[in-house]
Design a protein around this motif. Structure first.
Motif, PDB file in Angstrom:
ATOM      1  N   ARG A 228      29.842  20.424 -68.960  1.00 14.67           N
ATOM      2  CA  ARG A 228      28.921  21.556 -68.798  1.00 14.67           C
ATOM      3  C   ARG A 228      27.788  21.213 -67.841  1.00 14.67           C
ATOM      4  NH1 ARG A 228      27.719  21.925 -73.656  1.00 14.67           N
ATOM      5  NH2 ARG A 228      25.769  20.728 -73.590  1.00 14.67           N
ATOM      6  N   TYR A 231      29.359  20.390 -64.023  1.00 17.61           N
ATOM      7  CA  TYR A 231      29.959  21.494 -63.280  1.00 17.61           C
ATOM      8  C   TYR A 231      29.302  22.836 -63.564  1.00 17.61           C
ATOM      9  CZ  TYR A 231      33.495  17.962 -62.460  1.00 17.61           C
ATOM     10  OH  TYR A 231      34.140  16.807 -62.097  1.00 17.61           O
ATOM     11  N   ASP A 232      28.202  22.827 -64.336  1.00 17.63           N
ATOM     12  CA  ASP A 232      27.428  24.043 -64.583  1.00 17.63           C
ATOM     13  C   ASP A 232      28.317  25.156 -65.140  1.00 17.63           C
ATOM     14  OD1 ASP A 232      25.112  25.509 -64.691  1.00 17.63           O
ATOM     15  OD2 ASP A 232      25.199  26.165 -62.601  1.00 17.63           O
ATOM     16  N   VAL A 233      29.032  24.834 -66.213  1.00 14.95           N
ATOM     17  CA  VAL A 233      30.005  25.755 -66.795  1.00 14.95           C
ATOM     18  C   VAL A 233      29.312  26.735 -67.729  1.00 14.95           C
ATOM     19  CG1 VAL A 233      32.054  25.936 -68.234  1.00 14.95           C
ATOM     20  CG2 VAL A 233      31.841  24.061 -66.597  1.00 14.95           C
ATOM     21  N   PHE A 234      29.722  28.000 -67.664  1.00 17.88           N
ATOM     22  CA  PHE A 234      29.173  29.051 -68.538  1.00 17.88           C
ATOM     23  C   PHE A 234      30.209  29.425 -69.592  1.00 17.88           C
ATOM     24  CE2 PHE A 234      29.086  33.534 -69.648  1.00 17.88           C
ATOM     25  CZ  PHE A 234      27.787  33.704 -70.095  1.00 17.88           C
ATOM     26  N   GLU A 281      35.898  35.201 -65.521  1.00 18.43           N
ATOM     27  CA  GLU A 281      35.560  34.170 -64.536  1.00 18.43           C
ATOM     28  C   GLU A 281      36.343  34.430 -63.257  1.00 18.43           C
ATOM     29  OE1 GLU A 281      35.915  29.307 -63.923  1.00 18.43           O
ATOM     30  OE2 GLU A 281      37.012  30.318 -65.537  1.00 18.43           O
ATOM     31  N   ASP A 295      32.731  26.815 -57.970  1.00 20.90           N
ATOM     32  CA  ASP A 295      31.468  27.536 -58.180  1.00 20.90           C
ATOM     33  C   ASP A 295      31.763  29.007 -58.467  1.00 20.90           C
ATOM     34  OD1 ASP A 295      32.477  27.718 -55.607  1.00 20.90           O
ATOM     35  OD2 ASP A 295      30.529  28.095 -54.698  1.00 20.90           O
ATOM     36  N   TYR A 308      26.502  35.126 -64.898  1.00 22.33           N
ATOM     37  CA  TYR A 308      26.084  33.795 -64.447  1.00 22.33           C
ATOM     38  C   TYR A 308      26.806  33.456 -63.148  1.00 22.33           C
ATOM     39  CZ  TYR A 308      24.538  28.935 -64.959  1.00 22.33           C
ATOM     40  OH  TYR A 308      23.930  27.724 -64.775  1.00 22.33           O
ATOM     41  N   ARG A 309      26.110  32.754 -62.277  1.00 22.60           N
ATOM     42  CA  ARG A 309      26.743  32.216 -61.081  1.00 22.60           C
ATOM     43  C   ARG A 309      26.534  30.711 -61.070  1.00 22.60           C
ATOM     44  NH1 ARG A 309      25.726  33.309 -54.549  1.00 22.60           N
ATOM     45  NH2 ARG A 309      27.364  31.834 -53.869  1.00 22.60           N
ATOM     46  N   THR A 310      27.620  29.970 -60.922  1.00 23.46           N
ATOM     47  CA  THR A 310      27.557  28.516 -60.960  1.00 23.46           C
ATOM     48  C   THR A 310      27.047  27.969 -59.635  1.00 23.46           C
ATOM     49  OG1 THR A 310      29.354  28.352 -62.548  1.00 23.46           O
ATOM     50  CG2 THR A 310      28.927  26.413 -61.207  1.00 23.46           C
ATOM     51  N   TYR A 311      26.136  27.023 -59.721  1.00 19.06           N
ATOM     52  CA  TYR A 311      25.658  26.294 -58.549  1.00 19.06           C
ATOM     53  C   TYR A 311      25.930  24.810 -58.787  1.00 19.06           C
ATOM     54  CZ  TYR A 311      23.304  30.502 -56.918  1.00 19.06           C
ATOM     55  OH  TYR A 311      23.029  31.779 -56.463  1.00 19.06           O
TER      56      TYR A 311
END
Length: 518
Positions: A228, A231-234, A281, A295, A308-311
């Motif tokens: 998490r 990789y900035d997982v939502f 997703e 991303d 959410y947008r992954t950065y």
């Protein structure tokens, strides 16, 4: 190990190559095949020999079909087509494992299911897991092979003082030992950077597997917390309450595509389908650049609102670049062929290393009554030539087996895999039973299997000639590579046979009883 640092590096180079060499060959060979894994898929699964030029596709019409196919408790995904992999498919985890249903991207009508694991589901996992998933044993072994290859590259540079001279030296000597050494040096120097980068990137891709258990304490939630944070997982939990119908997937894709600057999506995945907390997703395609991007955008499944947008962090971007560099899924045909050629060069490097060890010790072992050379020679033939034969048998079995074939409870794709491992095992037995002639025999068999695979492809699908006219270049390309491989195998067998006959004739002429018999 040696009286000097250079001698110690020579010891390390020799014995690490001997011990890990066969594992390295298996990893390099399957990795080379995976450069064209999508093309192998299309050759082995004729229903996927579709034509797709890359135009945008409306997928809203598949929402009901996907919801009907997949179980409500598991997420399902629509994997978008590409020119290399033109079949659109819906994937989900069912009771029997991962399932997928294929569709024509232009008509969105179902096509016949893929009955072979082919490149992406057999060779690709073999490359990094050896299909040994218990305790991650295969991943640990391939990691060991990657570290060993880096050590071999570095020690190889150290022990060759005249490395640049060696690069331009290829002596066509009648002594096999000298020719093999020159081939080994040349192939090692020519592909040095490629071998090291592929080994290093391969180890870093799976670095989290090799981390000690104490590392996960630093992350809240352990390993899942590491994923998490890295990789900035939502995610959001299932509420187990009925929700509104799934919104427009095309609208969500359009929002993501605009934010990505026109980049096409690669995957659309729906979580908790039918639940009030369902979300979607949308991941970008991995063909547009070297880095394997992760991303995605996350949308509310009903309203299409961006949740959410992954950065990706800069450190993770480096890892993504190394991953993309290793997997070579970017759209660049020149580099793809370069990868393929360098991969084959790496296979030659490993084989010549084994053969040089054998030839440099053959006389000494024979005079001392040792059996080490014979044992290693059998391993070399079975582990390298046998791997090639097993691959070709895999292709031939794919074209011979009828659709829906089963045997002893094994599905058609399992029968192909049984053929692969059966031929690989038999090649070891043959190599020890036919010492001195095993290379010749297996080269002739390889040449025959190459031709047989092409003939069977044309006989069962009729796509050998038609492929050039309807855009299915992957099929024709696969046939041409097989024919080229068959030609090389036949020439090699012929030359080895002539050399063996010449050696036998020379020994007869110098036999002590020859003069008396004359």
């Amino acid at each position: 190990m040696g009286t000097s640092f250079r001698e110690s590096m020579g010891w390390l180079h020799t014995w690490s190559g001997l011990i890990v060499g066969l594992l390295l060959f298996a990893v390099f060979w399957t990795g080379t095949l995976c450069v064209f894994d999508r093309e192998i898929d299309r050759w082995m699964n004729p229903s996927t020999r579709l034509v797709y030029a890359g135009e945008p596709i409306a997928i809203d019409g598949l929402r009901e079909e996907a919801g009907r196919l997949s179980p409500r408790t598991a997420p399902w995904a629509i994997v978008m087509p590409t020119p290399r992999d033109p079949a659109l498919w819906i994937g989900y985890r069912g009771r029997g494992g991962f399932e997928r249903t294929l569709f024509d991207p232009l008509t969105l009508k179902p096509v016949a299911p893929a009955e072979s694991w082919a490149g992406t589901r057999f060779f690709f996992p073999f490359h990094h897991t050896l299909h040994l998933r218990m305790w991650n044993l295969g991943t640990w072994l391939t990691g060991l092979a990657g570290v060993a290859m880096m050590a071999l590259c570095i020690s190889g540079v150290i022990i060759h003082r005249k490395i640049f001279v060696d690069f331009f030296t290829l002596r066509r000597s009648r002594q096999p030992q000298r020719l093999l050494l020159d081939l080994h040096n040349t192939t090692g120097t020519l592909g040095f950077l490629f071998y090291f980068v592929m080994s290093f990137s391969g180890v870093t891709i799976l670095a989290s597997v090799y981390y000690p258990s104490g590392v996960w304490v630093a992350f809240e939630g352990g390993r899942s917390g590491y994923v998490r944070d890295t990789y900035d997982v939502f995610s959001r939990p299932r509420l187990n309450q009925p929700g509104p119908p799934l919104g427009s997937l095309d609208a969500m894709v359009a929002t993501a595509r605009e934010a990505w600057g026109g980049l096409s999506p690669g995957l659309v995945r729906v979580f908790h389908h039918g639940d009030r907390n369902s979300y979607v997703e949308v991941r970008p395609s991995i063909e547009a650049e070297v880095a394997m991007r992760t991303d995605p955008f996350f949308f509310d499944a009903a309203t299409g609102a961006v949740l959410y947008r992954t950065y990706i962090r800069e450190t993770s971007q480096v890892q993504q670049f190394l991953t993309g560099l290793h997997f070579a899924q970017f759209r660049h045909w020149t580099l793809r062929w370069l990868y393929f050629a360098l991969g084959l060069l790496g296979c030659v490097l490993i084989v010549t290393g084994f053969l040089f060890w054998i030839e440099s010790r053959r006389k000494a072992h024979a005079s001392a009554g040792l059996k080490g050379v014979g044992f290693v020679e059998g391993l070399t033939v079975g582990g390298t030539g046998g791997m090639v034969l097993a691959t070709l048998a895999f292709f031939v079995a794919n074209r011979l087996l009828p659709s829906g074939a089963t045997f002893l409870g094994g599905a058609r794709y399992e029968l192909e895999i049984w053929a692969f491992f059966t031929v690989w095992g038999l090649s070891f037995a043959h190599s020890w039973g036919r010492r001195g002639a095993a290379w010749i025999d297996q080269c002739w068999v390889a040449a025959g299997l190459c031709i047989l695979a092409v003939v069977l492809n044309g006989a069962t699908t009729g796509h050998v000639v038609q492929a050039w006219g309807d855009g299915k270049l992957a099929v024709a390309g696969m046939d041409l590579v097989l024919l080229a491989g068959g030609f090389v195998a036949a020439v090699t067998a012929w030359r080895l046979q002539r050399r063996r006959q010449g050696t036998a004739s020379k020994q007869f002429r110098h036999h002590p009883l020859e003069g008396q018999s004359s």
